[in-house]
Enzyme design. Structure first.
Site, PDB file in Angstrom:
ATOM      1  N   TYR A  17      33.565  45.760  37.607  1.00 27.43           N
ATOM      2  CA  TYR A  17      34.898  46.321  37.848  1.00 27.43           C
ATOM      3  C   TYR A  17      35.484  46.878  36.544  1.00 27.43           C
ATOM      4  O   TYR A  17      35.957  48.011  36.493  1.00 27.43           O
ATOM      5  CB  TYR A  17      35.816  45.254  38.458  1.00 27.43           C
ATOM      6  CG  TYR A  17      37.246  45.703  38.579  1.00 27.43           C
ATOM      7  CD1 TYR A  17      37.600  46.691  39.487  1.00 27.43           C
ATOM      8  CD2 TYR A  17      38.231  45.153  37.777  1.00 27.43           C
ATOM      9  CE1 TYR A  17      38.914  47.117  39.602  1.00 27.43           C
ATOM     10  CE2 TYR A  17      39.541  45.566  37.879  1.00 27.43           C
ATOM     11  CZ  TYR A  17      39.880  46.552  38.793  1.00 27.43           C
ATOM     12  OH  TYR A  17      41.187  46.979  38.884  1.00 27.43           O
ATOM     13  N   GLU A  39      46.424  45.083  45.257  1.00 24.18           N
ATOM     14  CA  GLU A  39      47.372  44.539  44.273  1.00 24.18           C
ATOM     15  C   GLU A  39      48.476  43.739  44.955  1.00 24.18           C
ATOM     16  O   GLU A  39      48.903  42.708  44.437  1.00 24.18           O
ATOM     17  CB  GLU A  39      47.979  45.651  43.413  1.00 24.18           C
ATOM     18  CG  GLU A  39      47.007  46.305  42.450  1.00 24.18           C
ATOM     19  CD  GLU A  39      46.536  45.432  41.300  1.00 24.18           C
ATOM     20  OE1 GLU A  39      47.029  44.293  41.126  1.00 24.18           O
ATOM     21  OE2 GLU A  39      45.648  45.880  40.556  1.00 24.18           O
ATOM     22  N   TRP A  47      42.993  38.102  39.892  1.00 23.21           N
ATOM     23  CA  TRP A  47      42.354  39.338  40.350  1.00 23.21           C
ATOM     24  C   TRP A  47      40.917  39.086  40.793  1.00 23.21           C
ATOM     25  O   TRP A  47      40.436  39.717  41.731  1.00 23.21           O
ATOM     26  CB  TRP A  47      42.429  40.399  39.261  1.00 23.21           C
ATOM     27  CG  TRP A  47      41.887  41.717  39.708  1.00 23.21           C
ATOM     28  CD1 TRP A  47      40.814  42.377  39.188  1.00 23.21           C
ATOM     29  CD2 TRP A  47      42.366  42.555  40.773  1.00 23.21           C
ATOM     30  NE1 TRP A  47      40.601  43.563  39.867  1.00 23.21           N
ATOM     31  CE2 TRP A  47      41.551  43.695  40.853  1.00 23.21           C
ATOM     32  CE3 TRP A  47      43.417  42.433  41.693  1.00 23.21           C
ATOM     33  CZ2 TRP A  47      41.733  44.704  41.787  1.00 23.21           C
ATOM     34  CZ3 TRP A  47      43.597  43.450  42.622  1.00 23.21           C
ATOM     35  CH2 TRP A  47      42.754  44.566  42.660  1.00 23.21           C
TER      36      TRP A  47
END
Length: 186
Positions: A17, A39, A47
């Site tokens: 990522y 988000e 995350w």
């Protein structure tokens, strides 16, 4: 060994990522919506939790198709809140539907969500020059402004911290630290 931002751990998913997505400018509405949805679900969580469930989110939310999501009814909502592959928070699931509707309204007003969101920075990423984690903010005046505007337009779960994380993820700001190999690449 490549030097990466301080927040990247040894998880291959995190490395992938960071190295290929985070901070790369995104102008495509479909991808912008995907990040916005992810988000908003990340609020209060790490995350990496969201990244590990990303493909589950993709399947559960029809490939992040905001037009389909905007039309979800009670049956689909009920399916989502029992789906163990995603974050089963009722308010966040409702916000995904609400945000899809608001996203379409923004598209209609501005021609695209991309034109709207990138208009806050005149279409060009803000390149910061942070040396370490202590310098990277959780919010900025700009994320406050965007958050306020999104809320005015009916978006939910778009506080300034979420908006700033969205800005980082989609390359509106380049917050790779200056010692990270991706700093000059994005």
């Amino acid at each position: 060994m490549k030097k990466r931002c301080f927040w990247v751990n040894n998880d291959p998913l995190y490395i992938e990522y960071h190295d290929n997505e985070w901070g790369v400018p995104v102008y495509d509405d479909a991808t912008l919506f995907e990040f916005l949805l992810l988000e908003t679900f990340q609020a209060g969580l790490s995350w990496i939790t969201i990244l590990k469930k990303r493909e589950n989110f993709r399947a559960a939310f029809d490939g992040f198709d905001y037009k389909k999501i905007a039309n979800y009814g009670e049956q689909k909502f009920n399916e989502l809140i029992v789906n163990e592959g995603i974050i089963r928070n009722k308010l966040k699931v409702k916000s995904a539907i609400t945000n899809a509707k608001a996203f379409i309204e923004v598209q209609q007003e501005f021609g695209s969500f991309s034109k709207y969101i990138w208009g806050f920075v005149d279409g060009k990423p803000i390149k910061n020059n942070f040396k370490d984690r202590s310098e990277v903010p959780a919010t900025t005046d700009l994320s406050d402004q965007i958050s306020k505007d999104l809320k005015k337009r009916g978006f939910k779960f778009v506080g300034s911290t979420i908006v700033y994380a969205f800005m980082q993820a989609t390359g509106i700001v380049n917050d790779h630290t200056i010692d990270c190999f991706r700093y000059n690449e994005v």
